[in-house]
Design an enzyme around this catalytic site. Structure first.
Site: not given
Length: 633
Positions: A327-330
């Site tokens: 998800g957006s943790t990347i």
């Protein structure tokens, strides 16, 4: 009447016959005496060593002395794996005249349930080295010991021996990290050192117990004892003491590990916490857990099947083997990738209309905020988790450079030093797709990787490791679970540590950090609720990972979906932002948004480590720096 013939006695002939018979008898006696004497000479002189040894073996027996397995402690000295006294039932097949009859007697005396009888008999047939005892049963009850003692004369070759048995006081919360020991099976027996493992019945099967098996096990000893005809020990003639296994001190903090389990509340998920400066893993929780003590003596078939068939997969170590979209943790790592490759600067802005389009493609790749965020630079892109910014950045990077830069943070590879069974996850590339699907790589797939979706799969340990490396401004310290082996501390610099990640302009790190701080402290931050009341500067990034793909223009509605089809909630964080003492990765399966469901858990973990444990740096200058930069906390 016929004439009478008088027979005269022939003395000379009788004497000749007597002498012949006497000589023959003498020859036979002499021959037998010579044969007997020759046999005696052969046995006493020629075969002296052989029969002397066999005779001695009937009187003198060499018994192996298994070593005491090393203990395992957490970083504060809390005992995590100990050895408790117990009684085991063993059998030496070479000393049993009728194995089948002996086993029937044992089954009757032990009053074994019908389900356990076959396993009991199978252990008796398990291949062993000659005259080595086979372990039939562990942890005998007092009643079983008494019945065996009364019938000992009827059970030659069967012994009840006192041994130490592995026990895990914190089995539920440490089951995946510690692993467990179990009975040595036939395949393992073939590959083990016969001398080192003489008399040993247990070996590390998973986790730390398996990785550090050599250090924990020690070296077997032996003793020479004199026995009577019944095999009872009369006296000890000599002894070589075993070398006990070395104790192991882990980096884990039992209190923090317990907190991680309590926060997950038996939901499916994982929390991993790492100390960035040392690489020490402070907590590595995977829920639900299981009782590892049940595996030490051998779990029964029914209980094992129940664990295997449990839909929540309690035996599955999600922390190191669970594959999740990031998800957006990347996004912080993609931002660093763009800075390293020189395709973007911190000041560069884009205008977000709510979507991104590839050249000559009518398809719109949507931002989570459908009307867009307007003008967005790198800091704001992280604070508001803008998808359009990272679609554009991923497109400019291309999959080749994106794969190389994400790999520099440990994605797509095993990252830890001593975590047995770790999965490498999946970092997709052109070559991987060609080999896997025999298809070309498409530009739209690069966009998906740029926001942590598509083929990209990470483990919680990988995500925590990447976060710790980010907190170190690119300095790699390989994660480890062992702090000390015996009295020897594990070195900070370990073999095969990846190269450090460097930026041409080090201020780029500060840009990324500021954007991650605004996630929790900024007016538009996606996790600003979790950041309320912070006593320190915390940098974080939320993520919401889709479990299945939506059709074009289809809206996500959690209420209409089955629970296991809902999004995963993710959050990464490190704190304090200016002097990181802890890096955390949280994944809660099917919980929904990362901002609302995962960020509070990360906040609880950092609070516990920095405030309750007293790891918050007392640095007035750091506080002044935070105040002058306008950061909350």
């Amino acid at each position: 009447m016929p004439p009478r013939l008088d027979t005269l006695k022939n003395a000379r002939q009788e004497l000749r016959i007597f002498r012949f018979r006497a000589l023959l008898a003498l020859v036979v006696v002499v021959a037998l005496t010579a044969l007997l004497t020759g046999r005696l000479v052969y046995l006493q002189v020629v075969e002296h060593d052989r029969y002397s040894t066999r005779s001695e073996s009937n009187r003198v027996r060499v018994e192996p002395l298994p070593p005491t397995r090393g203990l395992i402690y957490d970083r504060h000295g809390v005992l995590l794996a100990e050895n408790r006294p117990t009684y085991n039932l063993t059998l030496v097949r070479e000393r049993v005249e009728d194995l089948g009859r002996t086993l029937e007697r044992l089954v009757s005396l032990l009053e074994l349930p019908e389900d356990d009888v076959e396993a009991f008999k199978r252990r008796s047939r398990q291949r062993q080295r000659p005259f080595q005892p086979a372990l039939l049963m562990s942890d005998l009850s007092q009643a079983q010991i008494a019945r065996l003692a009364v019938n000992r004369h009827r059970l030659p070759g069967v012994e009840v021996e006192a041994r130490l048995l592995r026990y895990y006081p914190e089995a539920r919360i440490m089951s995946h990290a510690l692993g467990y020991v179990g009975r040595i099976n036939a395949d393992e027996l073939e590959n083990l050192d016969a001398g080192r493992y003489a008399g040993t019945h247990f070996i590390g099967k998973t986790g730390i117990e398996r990785f550090y098996e050599k250090a924990l096990h020690g070296q077997a000893g032996l003793r020479k004892v004199e026995t009577n005809a019944r095999g009872r020990v009369l006296s000890e003639l000599g002894r070589q003491d075993p070398v006990p296994g070395r104790n192991l001190t882990l980096t884990l903090d039992t209190g923090l590990q317990q907190l991680a389990f309590d926060l997950l509340e038996d939901r499916r998920g994982s929390i991993v916490a790492i100390e960035p400066d040392s690489g020490e893993i402070l907590a590595m929780a995977s829920t639900p857990g299981f009782d590892s003590n049940r595996f030490v003596t051998g779990i029964d078939v029914e209980a094992y099947q129940a664990l295997q068939q449990d839909i929540d997969l309690p035996l599955f170590n999600r922390a190191i083997r669970g594959h999740y979209p990031s998800g957006s943790t990347i996004k912080p790592f993609v931002a660093v990738a763009g800075l390293r490759e020189g395709v973007i600067t911190p000041e560069k802005t884009i205008n977000d209309p709510g979507y991104f389009q590839l050249p000559n493609d009518s398809r719109r790749y949507r931002n989570w905020l459908r009307w867009g965020h307007g003008k967005v630079d790198m800091e704001r892109s992280l604070a508001v988790s803008n998808n359009t910014y990272y679609y554009s950045l991923a497109h400019d990077l291309g999959i080749d450079r994106l794969e190389r830069q994400l790999g520099a943070f440990g994605m797509g590879q095993r990252v830890a030093h001593d975590v047995q069974g770790e999965s490498p996850g999946l970092l997709p590339s052109r070559e991987w797709k060609r080999e896997r699907y025999n298809q070309s790589w498409y530009p739209g797939e690069t966009l998906s990787v740029g926001i942590g979706q598509g083929y990209l799969q990470i483990t919680p340990l990988q995500l925590a490791t990447a976060t710790a490396t980010l907190a170190n401004k690119g300095e790699w310290v390989k994660p480890r679970l062992a702090r000390k082996i015996g009295d020897e501390p594990l070195p900070r610099d370990l073999p095969d540590t990846p190269e450090d990640i460097e930026l041409d302009d080090p201020d780029g790190w500060n840009t990324v950090f500021n954007g991650m701080q605004k996630v929790l402290s900024g007016r538009e931050g996606t996790a600003r609720r979790a950041g309320k009341g912070l006593e320190y500067a915390m940098a974080g990034k939320s993520g919401t990972a889709q479990v299945f793909s939506l059709d074009k223009d289809e809206r996500y509605d959690a209420d209409e979906l089955a629970e296991r089809l809902r999004d995963h909630a993710l959050f990464i964080a490190f704190a304090p932002a200016d002097d990181p003492q802890i890096a955390v990765a949280v994944i809660v399966e099917n919980a929904g948004g990362g901002s609302s469901h995962a960020s509070p858990l990360a906040r609880e973990m950092t609070d516990a480590w920095l405030l309750d444990e007293g790891h918050l740096p007392d640095d007035d200058s750091a506080s002044e720096d935070r105040a002058s930069s306008g950061e909350e906390g």
